[in-house]
Design a protein around this motif. Structure first.
Motif, PDB file in Angstrom:
ATOM      1  N   GLU A   1       0.857  -1.180   0.000  1.00 25.32           N
ATOM      2  CA  GLU A   1       0.000   0.000   0.000  1.00 25.32           C
ATOM      3  C   GLU A   1       0.894   1.232   0.000  1.00 25.32           C
ATOM      4  O   GLU A   1       1.990   1.200   0.541  1.00 25.32           O
ATOM      5  N   SER A   2       0.414   2.322  -0.598  1.00 22.14           N
ATOM      6  CA  SER A   2       1.202   3.553  -0.619  1.00 22.14           C
ATOM      7  C   SER A   2       0.276   4.755  -0.554  1.00 22.14           C
ATOM      8  O   SER A   2      -0.922   4.650  -0.789  1.00 22.14           O
TER       9      SER A   2
ATOM     10  N   GLU B   1       5.806  10.805   0.681  1.00 18.60           N
ATOM     11  CA  GLU B   1       5.277   9.533   0.208  1.00 18.60           C
ATOM     12  C   GLU B   1       5.643   8.434   1.200  1.00 18.60           C
ATOM     13  O   GLU B   1       6.699   8.471   1.812  1.00 18.60           O
ATOM     14  N   TRP B   2       4.741   7.441   1.348  1.00 19.07           N
ATOM     15  CA  TRP B   2       5.007   6.313   2.222  1.00 19.07           C
ATOM     16  C   TRP B   2       4.538   5.034   1.550  1.00 19.07           C
ATOM     17  O   TRP B   2       3.707   5.055   0.645  1.00 19.07           O
ATOM     18  N   LYS B   3       5.128   3.919   1.975  1.00 17.23           N
ATOM     19  CA  LYS B   3       4.720   2.592   1.513  1.00 17.23           C
ATOM     20  C   LYS B   3       4.720   1.662   2.709  1.00 17.23           C
ATOM     21  O   LYS B   3       5.548   1.801   3.618  1.00 17.23           O
ATOM     22  N   LYS B   4       3.777   0.716   2.699  1.00 18.83           N
ATOM     23  CA  LYS B   4       3.765  -0.313   3.725  1.00 18.83           C
ATOM     24  C   LYS B   4       3.259  -1.617   3.127  1.00 18.83           C
ATOM     25  O   LYS B   4       2.556  -1.622   2.110  1.00 18.83           O
TER      26      LYS B   4
ATOM     27  N   GLU C   1      10.693   1.230   2.131  1.00 14.11           N
ATOM     28  CA  GLU C   1      11.169   0.403   1.012  1.00 14.11           C
ATOM     29  C   GLU C   1      12.114  -0.706   1.460  1.00 14.11           C
ATOM     30  O   GLU C   1      12.013  -1.835   0.998  1.00 14.11           O
TER      31      GLU C   1
END
Length: 73
Positions: free
Chosen positions: A16-17, A25-28, A50
């Motif tokens: 998910e981002s 910006e983030w991602k998990k 990341e």
């Protein structure tokens, strides 16, 4: 305080981002393990960033893992 759980990966969830309120910006990515305990045997963990997401690529569903984590709520 660091805790440790041992279990089998039952599901690796999709990445998910998004963008935070600060514009970053983030991602998990999450994964679920089954500890085999009698009550609440499934636990979902989320990895942020990341580098941590990339480390999950070396694991697969059905694999036994030791997960060390810091608890927060």
């Amino acid at each position: 305080m660091s805790l440790k759980v041992i279990g089998t990966i039952t599901k690796i969830l999709d990445v998910e981002s998004g963008v935070s309120k600060a514009g970053k910006e983030w991602k998990k990515q999450g994964f679920i393990i089954d500890t085999g305990s009698e009550y609440n045997s499934e636990i979902c963990f989320s990895l942020f960033g990341e580098d941590k997401i990339a480390s999950l690529n070396s694991f697969s569903e059905g694999q036994m893992v030791d997960v060390s984590f810091n608890l927060s709520s």
